[in-house]
Structures are given as structure tokens and as C-alpha cells.
Design a protein around this motif. Sequence first.
Motif, PDB file in Angstrom:
ATOM      1  N   GLU A 146       0.945  -1.099   0.002  1.00  0.00           N
ATOM      2  CA  GLU A 146       0.000  -0.064   0.006  1.00  0.00           C
ATOM      3  C   GLU A 146       0.756   1.451  -0.180  1.00  0.00           C
ATOM      4  OE1 GLU A 146      -3.022   0.466  -0.647  1.00  0.00           O
ATOM      5  OE2 GLU A 146      -3.846  -1.632  -0.410  1.00  0.00           O
ATOM      6  N   HIS A 147       2.306   1.269   0.322  1.00  0.00           N
ATOM      7  CA  HIS A 147       2.898   2.417   0.446  1.00  0.00           C
ATOM      8  C   HIS A 147       3.239   2.783  -0.786  1.00  0.00           C
ATOM      9  CE1 HIS A 147       3.843   3.055   4.686  1.00  0.00           C
ATOM     10  NE2 HIS A 147       4.077   1.787   4.773  1.00  0.00           N
ATOM     11  N   GLY A 148       3.565   1.914  -1.854  1.00  0.00           N
ATOM     12  CA  GLY A 148       4.038   2.116  -3.168  1.00  0.00           C
ATOM     13  C   GLY A 148       2.505   2.860  -3.882  1.00  0.00           C
ATOM     14  N   HIS A 149       1.509   1.949  -3.478  1.00  0.00           N
ATOM     15  CA  HIS A 149       0.166   2.054  -4.309  1.00  0.00           C
ATOM     16  C   HIS A 149      -0.149   3.559  -4.150  1.00  0.00           C
ATOM     17  CE1 HIS A 149      -3.564   1.342  -6.092  1.00  0.00           C
ATOM     18  NE2 HIS A 149      -4.350   1.419  -5.367  1.00  0.00           N
ATOM     19  N   ALA A 150      -0.103   4.139  -2.940  1.00  0.00           N
ATOM     20  CA  ALA A 150      -0.513   5.376  -2.327  1.00  0.00           C
ATOM     21  C   ALA A 150       0.251   6.492  -3.076  1.00  0.00           C
ATOM     22  CB  ALA A 150      -0.475   5.765  -0.871  1.00  0.00           C
ATOM     23  N   TRP A 151       1.635   6.385  -3.190  1.00  0.00           N
ATOM     24  CA  TRP A 151       2.552   7.415  -3.803  1.00  0.00           C
ATOM     25  C   TRP A 151       2.266   7.321  -5.308  1.00  0.00           C
ATOM     26  CZ3 TRP A 151       5.395  10.759  -1.230  1.00  0.00           C
ATOM     27  CH2 TRP A 151       5.513  10.609   0.159  1.00  0.00           C
ATOM     28  N   ARG A 152       2.155   6.264  -6.115  1.00  0.00           N
ATOM     29  CA  ARG A 152       1.812   6.249  -7.361  1.00  0.00           C
ATOM     30  C   ARG A 152       0.289   6.919  -7.803  1.00  0.00           C
ATOM     31  NH1 ARG A 152       3.914   0.881  -6.474  1.00  0.00           N
ATOM     32  NH2 ARG A 152       5.799   0.678  -7.362  1.00  0.00           N
ATOM     33  N   LYS A 153      -0.566   6.751  -6.883  1.00  0.00           N
ATOM     34  CA  LYS A 153      -1.831   7.239  -7.004  1.00  0.00           C
ATOM     35  C   LYS A 153      -1.716   8.687  -6.843  1.00  0.00           C
ATOM     36  CE  LYS A 153      -4.402   5.310  -3.887  1.00  0.00           C
ATOM     37  NZ  LYS A 153      -5.560   4.998  -3.050  1.00  0.00           N
ATOM     38  N   ALA A 154      -0.835   9.299  -6.294  1.00  0.00           N
ATOM     39  CA  ALA A 154      -0.674  10.725  -5.910  1.00  0.00           C
ATOM     40  C   ALA A 154       0.234  11.278  -7.096  1.00  0.00           C
ATOM     41  CB  ALA A 154       0.169  11.035  -4.643  1.00  0.00           C
TER      42      ALA A 154
END
Length: 341
Positions: A113-121
Motif C-alpha cells: 500500500e505504500h507504493g500504491h499510495a505514492w503512485r496514485k498521488a
Amino acid sequence: MRVGAIVAEDGIWHGGDLAMARVLFPEAPQPWVDLSTGINPIPYPLPALPLSLWTRLPGADDEAALIAAARSAYRVPQQADIVAAPGTQILIELLPRLAPAGPVAILGPTYAEHGHAWRKAGFTVTEAPTPAEAATVVVVNPNNPDGRVLSRVELADLAAHCTERGGLLVVDEAFADFTPETSIVPDLPAGTIVLRSFGKTYGLAGLRLGFAIGAVDPIARLRAALGPWSVAGPALHVGAQALADADWLAVTGAERARDAARLDALLAPHGRIAGGTSLFRLLETPAAPALFDRLGRHGIYVRRFQNAPQRLRFGLPGDEAGWSRLRSALADDAPEATPPA
């Protein structure tokens, strides 16, 4: 059965999804033994909750009591600030608001979820065992799923690396409660945000409670983003009591460490113990997909990884019945019985 054919809607597999387990293994015996999370299976004993906690908005005094207990439990320095949130997941989603534009390095493999959150942003994310030249670096410490730990010196060096580039170091300490010596909070470097999770250690994940710790300005920005009454009154009340109960934490930490060693002994004949924490253990074996399938058919759900099919993560059984079922399933002599009436 093609056990890898069904994934979560966001493409990320998570533990604790028994609806998925039932789809994959519709004939498995009940009840399920869910070992797919890193949540303490023996939760903190819930206190009696006054009805008023459910009928009124959370009060400022209740929030202040929780923050005071958290500051003490996590050994937050006087010059640092702390904010409570309804779980660390929402904080992970908000952290990109604090960082400068540019690439983000995540020490991985780790919690997806860390990578997912930064990519979404809109950030470019690199996940690797060592940090790149990015200004913003994310570290899960101890790491999920292999339990890797960076020392305070290593984390301080990373923080200096980020500060020199005008960036941010994020340290997710979701599994640090039982190993306080691994926490960087008491020596919090400049430019560092630390996340702490309540639900995993205290076995109350449904309460949804987490914290961010850092300098006054970024924590104030997170607090503003969360808005008023972000943490429910019952969570404030239970969290304050549990975080102040140092005796429970010490006893429970010792008990879970013994459980982790017991789990290692059960798993060792089936592959290589590749690490973990006292709340979960990581097994590596070429036979992982077949073992996942065997366990699932016996009503035992463990954590698999779409990018590492040779790995399985095992949480801790919560009672002797669970231990017995796991032992039998690993030996493949458990009866695939019809669910009890």
C-alpha cells in the motif's frame, strides 16, 4: 484449482480476506483458521465502554488522554508532535501531500500500500532493497513480510540523505511495539515521519487507530487534513487505556515471541524460515503454491504474494485448536471434514 486467479479490486492482495478464502476453497471445513494477517490473535481485553462513547461526539479531553498515553508509550520527544488517525492506512494515503515533487524510493519488497499510495498521488516510485537517489524514502521497520530491521544509525543516515535533498523519510513502525529498541522515535531525526499502528499489537484492528509522529508543522498539516472527530470515541477510550498498560505489553510480547518460535518449529520441515516478527513468520519454498492450496482445503488461510510465489506468510494461531489444525494440515493428515452442524 487456480489459486492465483482471483485478486483484490485494486490489484493488491491483502490478508484477512475470508470472503476470498471462501471463494477459493468453498468446501473447506469451518470455522476458518485465519493466519493471513499479522494481527495479534489474542487481543487486549476490552474494558466496559460507557454508553456515552457511542451517543456523543468524541471529546477533546478523550483525545488528549489518548495522545498523552501514546506519547509515553512511543517515547515521543518533547519537541515532536503526534496525531491520531482512524488507522495508519489513511495516513499512508495522506503522506504524499507532505513531500516535494520527484521520485520516491521504497525499501522493498514490503507492504504494497505504500507504493500504491505514492503512485496514485502521481509520484514515480522505485521499490528496491537499497534506496536510490530519491529525496523521499519509505522504510517499513521491522519490515513486512521478512522482518528486516534497519538500525537507528542506518535510519539517521537515510534521514540525512532525505533532508539534504529537501525530502522526507517515512518510517512505518507498525510492528515495532514488541521490539522498542528498533524504534527511531526517541531519537527522531529531522525530516522524518514515523507511523505507528495500534490494532496489530493489541489485536483490535477493527477499532481503526494509528498515529503519525514527526515535527510540529507536518503533523499539523496531517491533523488539518484529517479534520475534526477523525477518531471514534470508543477508539480514543480503549486506545488510551491499552497504551498505558505497559505490563500487558511486556507479558504479551514474551508470549508472542514464544509462539513465533513454536511456529518456526512447525514450519521448518517445509522450507526456509526467511524471517518475520513475533506476530508472523515468512516461509520460502518452491512448493508454496501447493502448500497454500493444501492448507486452504483444510480451512487454514495464509498470506501469499503475487510477486513472490515461493513465499507464504503465517500469522499465529490464537488457541490450541488452531495450532492442532495447522499441525495436522502441514502433515497432510487432517480430515477434510464436512463443516460441523
